[in-house]
Design an enzyme around this catalytic site. Structure first.
Site, PDB file in Angstrom:
ATOM      1  N   LYS A  91     -35.344   8.934  21.461  1.00  0.00           N
ATOM      2  CA  LYS A  91     -36.168   8.406  22.799  1.00  0.00           C
ATOM      3  C   LYS A  91     -35.216   7.345  23.518  1.00  0.00           C
ATOM      4  O   LYS A  91     -34.392   6.736  22.984  1.00  0.00           O
ATOM      5  CB  LYS A  91     -37.613   7.878  22.358  1.00  0.00           C
ATOM      6  N   ASP A 136     -42.791   2.099  16.970  1.00  0.00           N
ATOM      7  CA  ASP A 136     -42.283   3.326  17.527  1.00  0.00           C
ATOM      8  C   ASP A 136     -42.939   4.711  16.885  1.00  0.00           C
ATOM      9  O   ASP A 136     -42.725   5.597  17.658  1.00  0.00           O
ATOM     10  CB  ASP A 136     -40.937   3.264  17.889  1.00  0.00           C
TER      11      ASP A 136
END
Length: 462
Positions: A185, A310
């Site tokens: 990401k 996350d």
């Protein structure tokens, strides 16, 4: 002849293109020679496929003598053979066959139902070779082959000699390894807007999921044991986030199954790209399917939050606006973009950044509209990282020569957004020595969700 097959490395790309050129010489004098001689395998494309884990090489005495590339841009349940070549001096020794079987095995473990390719019907090492390995000719005018057929015609291949072939792959069995992507990401911006009573920082950020990352391999065990067969230096098994994720899922669901876990790392550790969190999310999503434990996305995300802030975004598999500690997610539709991700090879410890006295912790709140307009595009950690990590600062300065270079997460990888794949490849090709550049596309849904829809729990455990 003894040879080994392994994943290709980035510095293999130019050599693989040279092997392809040498193999093309075998077609000299054939009707297709003008087409083969007039086109070549682009080294940037090969590097891109290598970065995505879709290229394997065959080596004899440490010399790479052949390779196979897969092309994932076909039908949902099919993957293509983009290229397979062996140096002519090493032909007819089983190397091409081994490369082909290796690629088909990986494709099956990744949940694909078939492997497709285009080849010449009248050349012994083309269609007759593939036929020996279970490939059968198919209707090249079928809708699923329209893109490949158009590409062949653009390249001038003789239509009457061109044949498309497919091999159906056997369904996965309960004892088989399965392959699950763990995408990286980027944080397109990151702002710290306060601190909670429990000591955690309140964040605002935009997560962008990429089509590039790690690879998690899972195999179901029937004895309830969760283990990591391959040791990782410096990471005890009980502290491995993927092992902890599997054991957490087992405890939460009461399953009697266990698992073996392997991870092929491509995401740099300490790079701010979410590698450990993504690996853990892929274990939770993959084993939930393979074990048939049936948890929904919300329940999996709650479990994932116990492992890291996350983890939920990787479980949900869509780029998102995030608040809280990163777990309050609002999906965002982001435009198609490509990214040059530069690794300066400098580990940046997150805890030290959060403790830095110069870190801005009380920034005014941003809004989604301020992000979309470009008014909110900073990363709160960047000034701290620049001051403390000179290699990261140098990477930001170099990449900033091509546009708005940004830090991802808490670093140390940096990235540049581009509108086209070609532009990203052009920047990455100029990467200075000492840094490593990867090219990746932003993607929604994530590769993990796409793999889940392919593999699922179909016939894995009963």
């Amino acid at each position: 002849m003894l040879f080994t097959i392994s994943r290709a490395h980035d510095d293999d790309a130019a050599h693989l293109c040279a092997i392809e050129r040498a193999a093309v010489e075998l077609f000299r004098g054939h009707e297709a020679w003008p087409s083969y001689s007039g086109m070549s395998l682009p080294v940037d494309v090969v590097r891109d496929l290598i970065a995505r884990g879709l290229v394997w090489v065959a080596s004899v005495d440490r010399e790479v003598v052949g390779f196979v590339c897969l092309d994932p841009d076909g039908a949902h349940d099919a993957i293509g053979i983009a290229e397979i070549d062996v140096l002519p001096a090493f032909g007819r020794r089983g190397i091409g066959a081994a490369l082909l079987e290796h690629a088909c095995t990986w494709a099956r473990e990744a949940g694909y139902r078939r492997v497709d390719l285009g080849t010449l019907s009248d050349v012994p090492w083309n269609a007759p070779f593939y036929a020996k390995h279970g490939f059968v000719a198919v209707d090249k005018h079928a809708p699923s082959f329209a893109r490949a057929l158009a590409r062949d015609r653009e390249n001038g291949f003789p239509d009457q000699l061109r044949v498309f072939m497919s091999r159906t792959l056997a369904p996965l069995a309960p004892c088989d390894w399965t392959v699950w992507p763990a995408p990286a990401k980027l944080n397109l911006f990151l702002r710290i807007v306060g601190r909670r009573d429990d000591g955690y920082h309140e964040l605002q950020t935009v997560f962008r999921l990429l089509d590039w990352g790690d690879e998690v391999r899972l195999r179901v065990r029937g004895d309830g044991v969760v283990t990591r067969p391959t040791p990782i230096a410096g990471v005890p098994e009980d502290e491995d986030l993927t092992v902890r994720a599997a054991r957490l899922l087992a405890s939460a669901t009461g399953t009697s199954y266990g698992a073996e876990i392997e991870v092929a790392k491509r995401i740099p550790m300490g790079g701010g790209l979410g590698g450990g969190s993504s690996d853990a999310a892929s274990v939770l999503v993959g084993l939930n399917e393979l074990w048939g434990t049936g948890l929904g996305e919300d329940a999996l995300a709650e479990l994932g939050l116990q492992l890291g802030a996350d983890v939920p975004v990787f479980i949900r598999g869509r780029s998102a606006w995030a608040e809280g500690i990163g777990e309050e997610l609002t999906p965002m539709r982001l435009p198609r973009r490509w990214y040059v991700v530069v690794d300066p090879h400098e580990h940046v410890p997150t805890a030290a950044l959060f403790a830095a006295p110069e870190l801005t912790r009380q920034a005014p709140r941003a809004t989604i509209s301020s992000f979309v307009s470009g008014a909110s595009a900073e990363n709160a950690f960047e000034p701290v990282v620049r001051a403390r990590h000179p290699r990261v600062a140098a990477a930001l300065d170099w990449l900033g020569g091509f546009g708005h270079a940004r830090l991802s997460g808490s670093g140390g990888c940096v990235f540049l957004e581009t509108r086209t794949h070609e532009a990203a490849l052009g920047v990455a090709s100029r990467c200075p020595g000492g840094f490593t550049a990867h090219v990746a596309a932003g993607i929604d849904p994530s590769p993990l969700l796409i793999a889940r829809s392919r593999i699922g729990a179909k016939g894995i455990v009963s």
